[in-house]
Design a protein around this motif. Sequence first.
Motif, PDB file in Angstrom:
ATOM      1  N   ALA A 245      88.393  36.294  -8.896  1.00 18.54           N
ATOM      2  CA  ALA A 245      87.633  36.059  -7.666  1.00 18.54           C
ATOM      3  C   ALA A 245      88.515  36.243  -6.441  1.00 18.54           C
ATOM      4  O   ALA A 245      88.123  36.897  -5.462  1.00 18.54           O
ATOM      5  N   ARG A 269      82.691  35.773  -7.807  1.00 20.62           N
ATOM      6  CA  ARG A 269      83.068  35.348  -6.455  1.00 20.62           C
ATOM      7  C   ARG A 269      83.166  33.838  -6.293  1.00 20.62           C
ATOM      8  O   ARG A 269      84.106  33.338  -5.690  1.00 20.62           O
ATOM      9  N   ASP A 282      77.204  32.859  -8.894  1.00 20.71           N
ATOM     10  CA  ASP A 282      76.908  33.991  -8.012  1.00 20.71           C
ATOM     11  C   ASP A 282      75.414  34.283  -8.038  1.00 20.71           C
ATOM     12  O   ASP A 282      74.698  33.831  -8.935  1.00 20.71           O
TER      13      ASP A 282
END
Length: 351
Positions: A245, A269, A282
Amino acid sequence: MPASPVAAPVASPDEIVAARAARPELRARDLAASLNVSEAALVAANVGTTATRIDAHPDRLIPAVETIGEVMALTRNESAVHECTGPYQDYHPGEHAAMVLGKAIDLRIFPKHWSRAFAVAEETDKGTKRSLQVFDAHGDAVHKVHLKPASDVAAFEAAVAALATGDSDRSYPTTPRPAPEGARIREDNLDILRKEWERMTDTHQFLRLVSKLKMNRLGAYRAAGDRFATRLDTGAVSLMLERAAADAVPLMIFVGNAGCIQIYSGPVRTIKPMGPWQNVLDPTFNLHLRADHIAEVWRVWKPTQRGPAISIECFDAEGQLILQSFGLRDPEAAGAWAGLAETLPAAGAPA
């Protein structure tokens, strides 16, 4: 002589329905365990009200799911839950193995384990929650499809009508689960293992090789040596997700069970640990991983025609595979992934 242990009584369908109404906050798997029934039995108990038995064969079920549009696909095992949002596309049937090869939903399906399925429509305080749920002969969930706000409800209802079996049985008889295998190693075959491992041209050859040598995946990793597999710290998977990430390294994440493997390809992320769970949260991909279940992590090297395939793989205390992660196939992403994998700490090394 000590008395023989007495098996816990199994709840009836009516008792299951009453228990679910009394404790709606419990996760399905936890409620099933408390009642000494399978997760599938929880669903079957509601046949005729919120659940409908439908054809479980993927050759009928998956084309019906394709008509519904955007949905959430869920595949899990005891230690990881893998959720991808998007449409089902590009289904490839197969007697022993079938595939869904869409960009958003990527599945490997083993039809013999798709024993029974249900369409479920439950009323909640947020509206009607609709899903299609597939279970194996042991009553364990193989794969689930949950409708999203953008899903075509009319297509869902048409699919349920077309797939309904007409069976009103509210029970779910099960067969015992096989005992976990653990690591299998054949010391007399180690030289052959290493020689044949070096000669592989595709990662799919690996399981055929270890099976031929009377071993299994974890046994081969333990026995082959650092040239092929390096044992990592048990925190390496969480560290892998955090670094992927932070450094925008795309990756592939595989989670599966005997009947289905689900694959996500792309960036991660938002990484959020919550108690024992490590999570990726996400918009179109969620992963929920019981980090406390991880007993072994391995960094594995396999040769292919396109260059080395590097994977990070974790196992539970019984030797069952929880999760695998690979790099994407394009050279730039593969290079970034290989660099990330190399930074993860070996077992016993300082973090």
